[in-house]
Design an enzyme around this catalytic site. Sequence first.
Site, short mmCIF file in Angstrom:
data_model
loop_
_atom_site.label_atom_id
_atom_site.label_comp_id
_atom_site.label_asym_id
_atom_site.label_seq_id
_atom_site.Cartn_x
_atom_site.Cartn_y
_atom_site.Cartn_z
N CYS A 78 4.21 4.78 17.77
CA CYS A 78 3.44 3.92 18.68
C CYS A 78 4.35 2.78 19.06
O CYS A 78 5.03 2.20 18.18
CB CYS A 78 2.20 3.40 17.95
SG CYS A 78 1.31 2.11 18.85
N CYS A 90 4.20 4.07 26.15
CA CYS A 90 3.04 4.24 25.26
C CYS A 90 2.98 5.70 24.85
O CYS A 90 2.88 6.59 25.70
CB CYS A 90 1.79 3.84 26.05
SG CYS A 90 0.24 4.14 25.20
N1 DGL Z 1 1.35 1.36 22.32
C1 DGL Z 1 0.63 2.54 22.42
C2 DGL Z 1 1.31 3.75 21.83
O1 DGL Z 1 2.52 3.82 21.87
C3 DGL Z 1 -0.84 2.58 22.35
C4 DGL Z 1 -1.54 1.86 21.30
C5 DGL Z 1 -3.00 1.81 21.61
O2 DGL Z 1 -3.36 1.24 22.63
O3 DGL Z 1 -3.78 2.33 20.81
O4 DGL Z 1 0.67 4.67 21.38
#
Ligand code: DGL
Length: 258
Positions: free
Chosen positions: A183, A74
């Site tokens: 993301c 993430c």
């Molecule tokens: N998948 C996550 C990222 O890479 C977070 C997305 C989220 O929960 O806002 O930032």
Amino acid sequence: MNNNQPIGIFDSGIGGTSIWKEIHQLLPNEKTIYLADSRNAPYGQKSKQEIIDLSMKNTDFLLKMNCKLIVIACNTATTNAIQELRSKYSVPFIGIEPAIKPAATNSRTQIIGILATQGTLNSELFNKTTEMFHDTKIIEQVGHGLVTLIESGQINSPEMSKLLHSYLTPMIEANIDYLVLGCSHYPYLIPQIKKILPPHIQIIDSGQAVAKQTQNILRDQVGFSTAEESTPIFYTNSDPKVLSEILENKYKIEEIDF
Ligand code: DGL
């Protein structure tokens, strides 16, 4: 620490499976445990302290499962919490950050676009990275609403297409030649994004780089698994349906109250 302990991977939800897939493909003998904290998604709008607290909670869960290494799949959690995680825990962490460097280095127009969460774009870590590429114009766009739609299984919905058009059109008009997906949820949008972008604009994400880095850390510090094969384990604290679908219904999903 034993080489055959699992690699732990967490994300705010199902998006980090895009990173898990790269790791599983490169390192098929490694046992992996994936934790989707979908109940708390999206992380992107939360405060830095909330993101740190959730990341610690996820880490504690994976350490209870005896993980030898933790991949923060993430960008939002990495850019806001990796320093605090590294100072609190002795287990090695691998994080994911937007691939600004390859985009800025290879861009011919010297104009690149990045789509990421607000938490990532506002973070100190991300801003330190972009300062290093001040010769490149970086058009930053928060992907408001995208993670929520992905988490509710609406990847191919008209709402998704509308949002993507509104975020990408100004970048196309500004003459970007690279789009960075900052993301881990967004690689699942590549087919939709490709319908909108002209073909000369390259799309890049960090999934393969994270898998490679995982391989390097295993080789240099932690040790590779000697198991013949491994069955990945997936945990979610929300409805398992969308997670199962994104994994093409190939794996059993464990539901946890977490
Ligand atoms: N998948 C996550 C990222 O890479 C977070 C997305 C989220 O929960 O806002 O930032």
